[in-house]
Design a protein around this motif. Sequence first.
Motif, PDB file in Angstrom:
ATOM      1  N   THR A  43       0.870  -1.169   0.000  1.00 57.88           N
ATOM      2  CA  THR A  43       0.000   0.000   0.000  1.00 57.88           C
ATOM      3  C   THR A  43       0.913   1.227   0.000  1.00 57.88           C
ATOM      4  N   PRO A  44       0.390   2.430  -0.205  1.00 57.61           N
ATOM      5  CA  PRO A  44       1.243   3.621  -0.096  1.00 57.61           C
ATOM      6  C   PRO A  44       1.949   3.707   1.268  1.00 57.61           C
ATOM      7  N   ALA A  45       1.242   3.359   2.340  1.00 58.30           N
ATOM      8  CA  ALA A  45       1.872   3.351   3.666  1.00 58.30           C
ATOM      9  C   ALA A  45       2.969   2.293   3.729  1.00 58.30           C
ATOM     10  N   GLY A  46       2.723   1.150   3.089  1.00 54.93           N
ATOM     11  CA  GLY A  46       3.718   0.077   3.056  1.00 54.93           C
ATOM     12  C   GLY A  46       4.975   0.492   2.322  1.00 54.93           C
ATOM     13  N   GLU A  47       4.810   1.254   1.236  1.00 55.82           N
ATOM     14  CA  GLU A  47       5.971   1.757   0.494  1.00 55.82           C
ATOM     15  C   GLU A  47       6.811   2.680   1.365  1.00 55.82           C
ATOM     16  N   MET A  48       6.144   3.556   2.115  1.00 56.01           N
ATOM     17  CA  MET A  48       6.872   4.459   3.014  1.00 56.01           C
ATOM     18  C   MET A  48       7.586   3.673   4.108  1.00 56.01           C
ATOM     19  N   PHE A  49       6.860   2.720   4.697  1.00 59.64           N
ATOM     20  CA  PHE A  49       7.426   1.964   5.814  1.00 59.64           C
ATOM     21  C   PHE A  49       8.562   1.055   5.369  1.00 59.64           C
ATOM     22  N   LEU A  50       8.509   0.540   4.145  1.00 61.09           N
ATOM     23  CA  LEU A  50       9.553  -0.359   3.650  1.00 61.09           C
ATOM     24  C   LEU A  50      10.920   0.322   3.686  1.00 61.09           C
ATOM     25  N   ARG A  51      10.979   1.570   3.299  1.00 60.27           N
ATOM     26  CA  ARG A  51      12.262   2.294   3.342  1.00 60.27           C
ATOM     27  C   ARG A  51      12.795   2.371   4.775  1.00 60.27           C
ATOM     28  N   ARG A  52      11.925   2.718   5.702  1.00 63.61           N
ATOM     29  CA  ARG A  52      12.339   2.815   7.110  1.00 63.61           C
ATOM     30  C   ARG A  52      12.706   1.450   7.673  1.00 63.61           C
ATOM     31  N   ALA A  53      11.930   0.447   7.361  1.00 61.71           N
ATOM     32  CA  ALA A  53      12.189  -0.897   7.875  1.00 61.71           C
ATOM     33  C   ALA A  53      13.548  -1.401   7.408  1.00 61.71           C
ATOM     34  N   ASN A  54      13.882  -1.171   6.136  1.00 62.33           N
ATOM     35  CA  ASN A  54      15.196  -1.585   5.633  1.00 62.33           C
ATOM     36  C   ASN A  54      16.320  -0.857   6.371  1.00 62.33           C
ATOM     37  N   THR A  55      16.140   0.423   6.640  1.00 63.60           N
ATOM     38  CA  THR A  55      17.152   1.189   7.379  1.00 63.60           C
ATOM     39  C   THR A  55      17.305   0.653   8.796  1.00 63.60           C
ATOM     40  N   ILE A  56      16.196   0.402   9.466  1.00 62.60           N
ATOM     41  CA  ILE A  56      16.230  -0.108  10.842  1.00 62.60           C
ATOM     42  C   ILE A  56      16.888  -1.482  10.896  1.00 62.60           C
ATOM     43  N   LEU A  57      16.517  -2.361   9.984  1.00 58.99           N
ATOM     44  CA  LEU A  57      17.105  -3.705   9.967  1.00 58.99           C
ATOM     45  C   LEU A  57      18.595  -3.658   9.647  1.00 58.99           C
ATOM     46  N   SER A  58      18.992  -2.750   8.784  1.00 60.40           N
ATOM     47  CA  SER A  58      20.409  -2.577   8.467  1.00 60.40           C
ATOM     48  C   SER A  58      21.182  -2.114   9.695  1.00 60.40           C
ATOM     49  N   GLU A  59      20.625  -1.168  10.427  1.00 57.72           N
ATOM     50  CA  GLU A  59      21.271  -0.683  11.657  1.00 57.72           C
ATOM     51  C   GLU A  59      21.366  -1.789  12.705  1.00 57.72           C
ATOM     52  N   ALA A  60      20.319  -2.583  12.831  1.00 51.97           N
ATOM     53  CA  ALA A  60      20.341  -3.685  13.801  1.00 51.97           C
ATOM     54  C   ALA A  60      21.423  -4.698  13.439  1.00 51.97           C
ATOM     55  N   GLU A  61      21.562  -5.000  12.160  1.00 49.48           N
ATOM     56  CA  GLU A  61      22.601  -5.937  11.715  1.00 49.48           C
ATOM     57  C   GLU A  61      23.993  -5.359  11.962  1.00 49.48           C
ATOM     58  N   GLN A  62      24.144  -4.069  11.720  1.00 51.99           N
ATOM     59  CA  GLN A  62      25.431  -3.417  11.973  1.00 51.99           C
ATOM     60  C   GLN A  62      25.771  -3.465  13.460  1.00 51.99           C
ATOM     61  N   ALA A  63      24.789  -3.256  14.318  1.00 51.64           N
ATOM     62  CA  ALA A  63      25.015  -3.334  15.765  1.00 51.64           C
ATOM     63  C   ALA A  63      25.425  -4.744  16.169  1.00 51.64           C
ATOM     64  N   ARG A  64      24.759  -5.761  15.613  1.00 54.48           N
ATOM     65  CA  ARG A  64      25.133  -7.155  15.908  1.00 54.48           C
ATOM     66  C   ARG A  64      26.573  -7.431  15.506  1.00 54.48           C
ATOM     67  N   THR A  65      26.939  -6.959  14.325  1.00 55.40           N
ATOM     68  CA  THR A  65      28.291  -7.177  13.812  1.00 55.40           C
ATOM     69  C   THR A  65      29.326  -6.497  14.694  1.00 55.40           C
ATOM     70  N   GLU A  66      29.068  -5.249  15.063  1.00 55.99           N
ATOM     71  CA  GLU A  66      30.005  -4.515  15.910  1.00 55.99           C
ATOM     72  C   GLU A  66      30.169  -5.185  17.268  1.00 55.99           C
ATOM     73  N   LEU A  67      29.078  -5.629  17.854  1.00 57.47           N
ATOM     74  CA  LEU A  67      29.166  -6.294  19.155  1.00 57.47           C
ATOM     75  C   LEU A  67      29.891  -7.629  19.061  1.00 57.47           C
TER      76      LEU A  67
END
Length: 124
Positions: free
Chosen positions: A65-89
Amino acid sequence: MTGKPGKITLWGMEVFVAAAEEASISTAARRLDTSPATVSQQLTNLEGAMGTTLLDRGARPVTLTPAGEMFLRRANTILSEAEQARTELAMADLSRLTRFRLGMIQDLDADVTPALLTQLSTDL
């Protein structure tokens, strides 16, 4: 879909991203090694938490949906940050943490603290 916002989980976001990228609940389930029912439930939970519909699950293939398109960008950023945090730790040497806080009752400060700190320093 409206209502009181709830908790958003990383797992819910991972499921959403997989479903969005695969455009299929069953294919997303295989990718995540889980069941289609689990994917569907996680999507329902996430949409409830967000207070909006993110995917049109009635369409084949599943579409954002249009909301899903907006959220997909944020979700990818959040998941990328979480993976980076896991890697750093995982790569960090936490055995050499240098911060130490000690609270001590004033009456014990002069007698106990020096002996305690001396013992701790020899144990390291």
